[in-house]
Each structure stands twice: as C-alpha cells, then as structure tokens.
Design a protein around this motif. Structure first.
Motif, PDB file in Angstrom:
ATOM      1  N   GLU A  54       0.844  -1.196   0.000  1.00 45.53           N
ATOM      2  CA  GLU A  54       0.000   0.000   0.000  1.00 45.53           C
ATOM      3  C   GLU A  54       0.876   1.243   0.000  1.00 45.53           C
ATOM      4  OE1 GLU A  54      -2.222  -3.118   2.513  1.00 45.53           O
ATOM      5  OE2 GLU A  54      -0.173  -2.423   2.322  1.00 45.53           O
ATOM      6  N   VAL A  55       1.995   1.165   0.760  1.00 48.53           N
ATOM      7  CA  VAL A  55       2.886   2.314   0.866  1.00 48.53           C
ATOM      8  C   VAL A  55       4.339   1.833   0.889  1.00 48.53           C
ATOM      9  CG1 VAL A  55       2.770   2.397   3.402  1.00 48.53           C
ATOM     10  CG2 VAL A  55       3.391   4.452   2.134  1.00 48.53           C
ATOM     11  N   THR A  77      -7.582   1.097   1.549  1.00 47.84           N
ATOM     12  CA  THR A  77      -7.131   1.211   2.936  1.00 47.84           C
ATOM     13  C   THR A  77      -7.665   2.505   3.526  1.00 47.84           C
ATOM     14  OG1 THR A  77      -5.118   0.050   2.294  1.00 47.84           O
ATOM     15  CG2 THR A  77      -5.071   1.179   4.394  1.00 47.84           C
ATOM     16  N   SER A  78      -8.113   2.449   4.767  1.00 47.19           N
ATOM     17  CA  SER A  78      -8.638   3.658   5.410  1.00 47.19           C
ATOM     18  C   SER A  78      -7.509   4.679   5.574  1.00 47.19           C
ATOM     19  CB  SER A  78      -9.239   3.318   6.777  1.00 47.19           C
ATOM     20  OG  SER A  78      -8.212   3.035   7.712  1.00 47.19           O
ATOM     21  N   PRO A  79      -7.843   5.956   5.581  1.00 55.26           N
ATOM     22  CA  PRO A  79      -6.812   6.984   5.779  1.00 55.26           C
ATOM     23  C   PRO A  79      -6.021   6.782   7.070  1.00 55.26           C
ATOM     24  CG  PRO A  79      -8.841   7.994   5.020  1.00 55.26           C
ATOM     25  CD  PRO A  79      -9.155   6.548   5.309  1.00 55.26           C
ATOM     26  N   GLN A  80      -6.698   6.384   8.140  1.00 54.54           N
ATOM     27  CA  GLN A  80      -6.010   6.159   9.414  1.00 54.54           C
ATOM     28  C   GLN A  80      -5.014   5.004   9.288  1.00 54.54           C
ATOM     29  OE1 GLN A  80      -8.495   5.592  12.845  1.00 54.54           O
ATOM     30  NE2 GLN A  80      -6.782   5.001  14.133  1.00 54.54           N
ATOM     31  N   LEU A  82      -3.665   3.854   6.578  1.00 60.58           N
ATOM     32  CA  LEU A  82      -2.616   4.263   5.641  1.00 60.58           C
ATOM     33  C   LEU A  82      -1.589   5.161   6.335  1.00 60.58           C
ATOM     34  CD1 LEU A  82      -1.889   3.742   2.727  1.00 60.58           C
ATOM     35  CD2 LEU A  82      -3.196   5.763   2.090  1.00 60.58           C
ATOM     36  N   GLY A  83      -2.067   6.050   7.177  1.00 60.87           N
ATOM     37  CA  GLY A  83      -1.160   6.900   7.954  1.00 60.87           C
ATOM     38  C   GLY A  83      -0.293   6.082   8.895  1.00 60.87           C
ATOM     39  N   GLU A  84      -0.906   5.109   9.578  1.00 61.98           N
ATOM     40  CA  GLU A  84      -0.148   4.242  10.481  1.00 61.98           C
ATOM     41  C   GLU A  84       0.882   3.417   9.721  1.00 61.98           C
ATOM     42  OE1 GLU A  84      -3.238   2.067  12.485  1.00 61.98           O
ATOM     43  OE2 GLU A  84      -3.858   3.821  13.653  1.00 61.98           O
ATOM     44  N   MET A  85       0.492   2.888   8.559  1.00 61.53           N
ATOM     45  CA  MET A  85       1.433   2.123   7.728  1.00 61.53           C
ATOM     46  C   MET A  85       2.597   2.992   7.283  1.00 61.53           C
ATOM     47  SD  MET A  85      -0.753  -0.142   5.087  1.00 61.53           S
ATOM     48  CE  MET A  85      -2.278  -0.855   5.617  1.00 61.53           C
TER      49      MET A  85
END
Length: 134
Positions: A54-55, A77-80, A82-85
């Motif tokens: 994803e990232v 993927t949820s924004p949250q 994705l941010g955590e990843m």
C-alpha cells in the motif's frame, strides 16, 4: 649504529624528518578514509514497503525522507490505517539506514570506541524521534 624495526614509527626526538613524513602519510590516509566514509554515508538509501505494498517509504542517511509512494492497494485502505502504515514503514526504513550508517562508521571509528558509542547514541535518539526502537 642501531637499526629501527621497519614496523616501528620514527619519533620526533630520534628522526624529526621521518616523524613528520610518517605523520603526513598517516593524516593523508585518514583523510582518504574520511572522504570514502562521507561518500558512503551520502549514498545510503533504505526503503520499506507494507505487506501488500500500500505504501513504500524511502529514506536517506539520518532518516531524511526521500520518497513516499502509494500503490494501488492504498485505495482500499482507510486513511487512518494508511497513515499508520506510512509511519511504520518510515521507522523501518530509518532503522535500515541507521544499520547501514553504523557499518560505515564502525569501519572508520572502530567498534568499541568512545566516538562510535557517541555515534550510536545519536542514531538511537534519531530513531526514537522517528517512532522506532533499537
């Protein structure tokens, strides 16, 4: 007349010209090693990708952020999440870059020296601020 052991360095008292020539040679060698280490540190790059890509985060020496790339799975993927990843992959890449930098500096400074201990401590401080652990 006594002969000096070929591995023995000249002394300032016994052979000032030899001492200065030896000193200049050693300083030149140290400068070359330092230049090589600087080039190797500047070339450090580490990337980390999430399990489903994803990232992907790429950093340089010292954890400098070079790139963040989002793959097609990022849309699902949820924004949250994705941010955590992204943060987790950043910390993972920083740890890899720190490991590379440690290898370079160990070659220059020596493994068990005060200078190397200081370098390692500075990396730990940087990694903690990146959210990772040593």
């Amino acid at each position: 007349m006594s002969r000096r052991d070929p591995d023995e360095r000249p002394t300032a008292r016994g052979d000032i010209k030899g001492y200065l020539a030896d000193f200049e040679t050693r300083m030149s060698r140290l400068q070359e090693q330092a230049d090589d280490s600087r080039d190797r540190l500047e070339a450090i790059s580490a990337s980390a990708a999430s399990d489903h890509e994803e990232v992907t985060v790429t950093v340089g020496a010292g954890g400098a952020l070079l790139a963040v790339e989002y793959g097609p799975n990022a849309r699902r993927t949820s924004p949250q999440s994705l941010g955590e990843m992204t943060m987790a992959m950043y910390a993972k890449a920083v740890a890899d870059a720190a490991s590379q930098a440690t290898a370079v500096m160990t070659g220059l400074l020596g493994a068990d020296t005060p200078a190397m201990s200081n370098f390692a401590a500075s990396l730990r401080r940087g990694e903690h601020s990146a959210g990772g652990e040593y």
